[in-house]
Design an enzyme around this catalytic site. Structure first.
Site, PDB file in Angstrom:
ATOM      1  N   CYS A  22       0.758  -1.323   0.077  1.00  0.00           N
ATOM      2  CA  CYS A  22       0.108  -0.137  -0.023  1.00  0.00           C
ATOM      3  C   CYS A  22       0.934   1.230  -0.269  1.00  0.00           C
ATOM      4  O   CYS A  22       2.185   1.344   0.127  1.00  0.00           O
ATOM      5  CB  CYS A  22      -0.791   0.042   1.245  1.00  0.00           C
ATOM      6  SG  CYS A  22      -0.067   0.386   2.797  1.00  0.00           S
ATOM      7  N   CYS A  25       3.300   1.724   3.015  1.00  0.00           N
ATOM      8  CA  CYS A  25       4.443   0.763   2.674  1.00  0.00           C
ATOM      9  C   CYS A  25       5.534   1.462   1.923  1.00  0.00           C
ATOM     10  O   CYS A  25       6.665   1.568   2.231  1.00  0.00           O
ATOM     11  CB  CYS A  25       4.259  -0.468   1.773  1.00  0.00           C
ATOM     12  SG  CYS A  25       3.047  -1.777   2.623  1.00  0.00           S
ATOM     13  N   ASP A 437      11.647  29.033 -30.440  1.00  0.00           N
ATOM     14  CA  ASP A 437      12.912  29.645 -31.251  1.00  0.00           C
ATOM     15  C   ASP A 437      12.572  29.284 -32.879  1.00  0.00           C
ATOM     16  O   ASP A 437      11.632  28.718 -33.266  1.00  0.00           O
ATOM     17  CB  ASP A 437      13.904  28.361 -31.073  1.00  0.00           C
ATOM     18  CG  ASP A 437      15.274  28.714 -31.933  1.00  0.00           C
ATOM     19  OD1 ASP A 437      15.449  29.891 -32.050  1.00  0.00           O
ATOM     20  OD2 ASP A 437      15.702  27.652 -32.358  1.00  0.00           O
ATOM     21  N   ASP A 635      15.746  24.032 -29.958  1.00  0.00           N
ATOM     22  CA  ASP A 635      16.495  22.904 -30.571  1.00  0.00           C
ATOM     23  C   ASP A 635      17.860  22.899 -30.215  1.00  0.00           C
ATOM     24  O   ASP A 635      18.643  21.876 -30.771  1.00  0.00           O
ATOM     25  CB  ASP A 635      15.986  22.465 -31.733  1.00  0.00           C
ATOM     26  CG  ASP A 635      16.624  23.444 -32.728  1.00  0.00           C
ATOM     27  OD1 ASP A 635      16.678  24.537 -32.530  1.00  0.00           O
ATOM     28  OD2 ASP A 635      16.818  22.886 -34.164  1.00  0.00           O
ATOM     29  N   ASP A 639      19.853  27.694 -27.054  1.00  0.00           N
ATOM     30  CA  ASP A 639      18.541  27.990 -26.328  1.00  0.00           C
ATOM     31  C   ASP A 639      18.637  26.867 -24.714  1.00  0.00           C
ATOM     32  O   ASP A 639      17.666  27.211 -24.156  1.00  0.00           O
ATOM     33  CB  ASP A 639      17.413  26.984 -26.994  1.00  0.00           C
ATOM     34  CG  ASP A 639      17.221  27.428 -28.768  1.00  0.00           C
ATOM     35  OD1 ASP A 639      17.121  28.846 -28.347  1.00  0.00           O
ATOM     36  OD2 ASP A 639      17.195  26.599 -29.305  1.00  0.00           O
TER      37      ASP A 639
END
Length: 747
Positions: A22, A25, A437, A635, A639
């Site tokens: 559970c 736990c 970008d 990308d 950036d």
């Protein structure tokens, strides 16, 4: 993964943790791990069954952590080979599921006659009834339900409590009370009371809870189906081409970098590499989410897990094992599914104190009944106490958030959206501003010929000369022109070229001079530009095109417009973001003219040109200072600082490794339409988490008082412990099932 904390080197690693029953736990095992010397942080996820631990290897190790968990009834799988761990864990899970299934069916089989006797007054009146019920209940409680008592004992030894404690105390009390009443019925008769037995309650409660556990495990396995399907994409064996040219089938584990592999029609690609011979169409939908198969030829990259559709080819292995794109995707999805959303921290705290609070409520209930209950106060108080212990369900609370996160992350992966952590998935729905970008994000990031205008007769010879000159050049723009003319022209070997730095190329063919390059190069050779040529050049430059002029030694023959073309889906994606009332910004290091043209084409009103990496970073901070929740999409290496600063960072999958490493989300297909999809997925996932938490809390808030007997003074209603057991089992299953509904939702 290694980190530096002051002067101490730490490692951070995820391990499967077994033996949890559970959410309490998970809280207990997390506390045990965090208490160990040398452990910096520990996070245990009940739904995924994983623990992420950061520790100093000079102070402790995985074996010490394993021993600490074993002392309280849990275990840590620490085999260093990831493939072995996965295989061991799967075998263990299959074995445990089969055992649980067997115990559940046996318990239900014995519980049915137990209920029939216990609920039939005529049978209960028989002298043998109590002994038969005792015989039926004993194997259910002490054998098929032994896991609850073993777990509770191990927890109690360490002054801890979990769901096993609730089940063991409640069913154990009912069972022992019934045994006492069977053997010493005269004790109650001497006090003028009936000696009721509750064997059916103890047996049926365990049967129901086992059934709930079985359904819960089955449902939890479904939440991680995305991982299983990703792992299943990799073939077990491959065909390798030896240096002598012979074919041999070998295990995927034996592939080395540089090996030449053969892929036949319909086969899965085993590792990442580059095609050296042949061509085909490859279905990459399982990685990118894009349904259209991509053409692959010599020089094209192929990725593990994708499917070759038509034709066959040979490729050179470049990335194997854990280095492949598929392996990275699996690792990212596993880490994200094991991570915790911010809301989970509160739930973890509640789960950690849940069991002791419930036990306290049960004791108070018992005392209150004895004090105020009247004639049958002891029996009714005991039953009410048992019912409170049975109905309370920390599992529903513990499963509410992680199961939704697991399904959400898996759904994202299947749609080409890789999510690194639960926090970004939860936060994406709150995004108010998106920064894009330009190059490689809105545009394709590669120059292409957009238009060719001939100012003289378009002859085959001129096209062949133009193609041959450009094919002999290594300039990036030359490649764009070469690609455009490759199917329309023939290569001449006897063309000689001379590069004119910064201006273009001068070439000689059949003793005639040709120029390809800028306006400056043409004017240098005393070739005049007519008004139609100037007008065409100006028009294309205003559309953000670079114009290359092709001339002989007398006149301009043609003009070629080259641009980094806008992705087909960029306009639609930006429109969808604006429809969600999200402000869209474009930041680019490109010039003002190009930036303006691109912004105009895709419908972006707010843009900045000539901006450096620091400028992007500062712009993100500026928006955040205004209270905006900022998503940065990029990308490139330039950036990365802005991505790190943004609230939600999204990298395009074909970008730089640094950008992908920094970002919390990665769009594999490079399709901007995935951004609004990611935001929609976030909204659906968070909505599911809230629904789960609402029902989990409401269930306990309503169920526990009813179990305690709050309705008894009003209408005489007392909840049967058997019904409480069924309700408790149903609550966990309903939460997981609600999370699984996410799979069918459209994003």
């Amino acid at each position: 993964m290694e980190n530096k904390k002051t002067d101490v080197t730490t490692i951070k690693k995820s391990y499967p943790i077994t033996g949890m029953s559970c959410a309490s736990c998970a809280a207990s095992s997390q506390n045990i791990l965090q208490a160990q010397s040398g452990v910096v942080t520990a996070s245990v996820n009940y739904a995924s069954g994983n623990g992420t631990i950061e520790f100093a290897p000079t102070v402790t190790d995985s074996h010490t952590l394993k021993a600490a968990l074993q002392s309280v009834g849990f275990d840590l799988l620490i085999d260093e080979d990831d493939a072995t761990v996965a295989e061991t864990l799967e075998k263990l899970q299959v074995k445990q599921y089969k055992e649980l299934k067997s115990r559940t069916f046996w318990a239900i089989g014995l519980a049915i006659p137990l209920v029939v006797i216990g609920m039939t007054p005529a049978l209960m009146a028989m002298s043998w009834a109590n002994y038969v019920m005792w015989a039926l209940a004993t194997p259910i409680v002490l054998y098929f339900g032994r896991q609850f008592f073993e777990g509770a004992y191990k927890q109690a030894k360490n002054k801890l409590a979990n769901m096993d404690t609730l089940v063991a105390v409640s069913t154990g009390t009912a069972y022992l009370f019934s045994v006492f009443n069977t053997l010493f019925a005269q004790y109650w008769h001497s006090k003028g009371l009936e000696s009721h037995v509750y064997f059916e309650a103890s047996g049926v409660v365990i049967a129901f809870i086992l059934l709930g556990k079985l359904l819960e495990e089955k449902a939890k396995n479904n939440t991680s189906s995305a991982i299983k399907s990703l792992i299943g994409l990799q073939p077990k064996t491959v065909t390798i081409i030896s240096e002598e040219g012979t074919q041999k089938e070998v295990s995927i584990n034996n592939i080395q970098k540089g090996d030449i592999l053969l892929v036949k029609s319909g086969e899965k690609i085993a590792v990442d590499g580059i095609i050296i011979s042949g061509s085909s169409f490859v279905d990459e939908s399982m990685i990118s989410g894009e349904p259209i198969a991509l053409e692959k030829k010599v020089g094209s990259k192929v990725f593990a897990g994708t499917i070759n559709q038509k034709g066959s080819f040979q490729f050179k292995a470049e990335k194997v094992g854990n280095e492949t794109l598929l392996a990275h995707i699996i690792k990212m999805v596993q880490d994200a599914q094991g991570s915790k959303a911010p809301v989970q921290k509160l739930v973890d705290k509640i789960a950690g104190i849940f069991v002791p609070v419930v036990i306290s409520i049960a004791i108070i209930t018992f005392i209150t009944w004895i004090t105020l209950g009247g004639e049958n106060s002891f029996t009714q108080g005991l039953l009410a106490m048992i019912t409170v212990l049975v109905i309370a369900c920390p599992c529903a609370l513990g499963l509410a958030t992680p199961t939704a996160i697991m399904v959400g992350v898996g759904k994202g992966a299947q749609n080409g959206i890789l999510i690194k952590d639960a926090q970004s998935l939860e936060l994406a729905k709150k995004v108010t501003s998106v920064i894009l970008d330009k190059t490689g994000t809105i545009t394709k990031g590669e120059p292409n010929v957009t238009d060719v205008q001939w100012f003289t007769e378009e002859t085959e010879e001129y096209k062949n000369i133009l193609f041959s000159i450009e094919k002999s050049s290594d300039h990036p723009l030359a490649e764009a022109i070469t690609n455009y003319f490759k199917d329309k022209a023939t290569f001449f070997n006897d063309v000689t070229i001379e590069n004119k730095e910064g201006r273009g190329i001068q070439a000689i063919y059949n003793n005639a001079v040709y120029n390809i390059g800028s306006k400056t190069l043409i004017e240098e050779n005393n070739i005049s530009l007519s008004k139609p040529i100037k007008d065409w050049v100006k028009e294309k430059q205003e559309e953000a095109n670079t114009v290359v002029l092709f001339s002989n030694d007398i006149q301009v023959l043609c003009a070629i417009a080259i641009a980094d073309t806008i992705k087909e889906t960029s306009l639609k994606a930006i429109k969808q973001l604006k429809n969600k009332s999200i402000s869209v910004y474009m930041l680019t290091g490109d010039n003002e003219q190009t930036a303006k043209a691109v912004a105009l084409q895709v419908g972006i009103d707010n843009y900045k040109a000539n901006i450096l990496p620091q400028g992007k970073f500062d712009f993100v901070k500026k928006l955040q200072a205004k209270g905006e929740i900022v998503a940065m999409v990029g990308d490139g290496i330039n950036d990365s600082s802005a991505l790190a600063q943004a609230d939600v960072s999204i990298a395009m999958g074909k970008g730089s490794d640094i950008a992908i490493d920094v970002a919390k989300m990665t769009i594999i297909s490079n399709d901007l339409l995935k951004i609004p999809q990611a935001i929609q997925l976030s909204k659906l996932t968070v909505a599911t988490i809230r629904q789960n938490l609402f029902w989990a809390f409401i269930y306990n808030v309503i169920g526990i008082p009813i179990a305690a007997g709050i309705l008894y003074p009003i209408n005489g209603f007392l909840l049967n412990p058997m019904l409480a057991g069924a309700a408790m089992a149903l609550s966990s299953v309903s939460v997981v099932s609600n999370s699984l509904l996410l799979k069918s939702r459209k994003i």
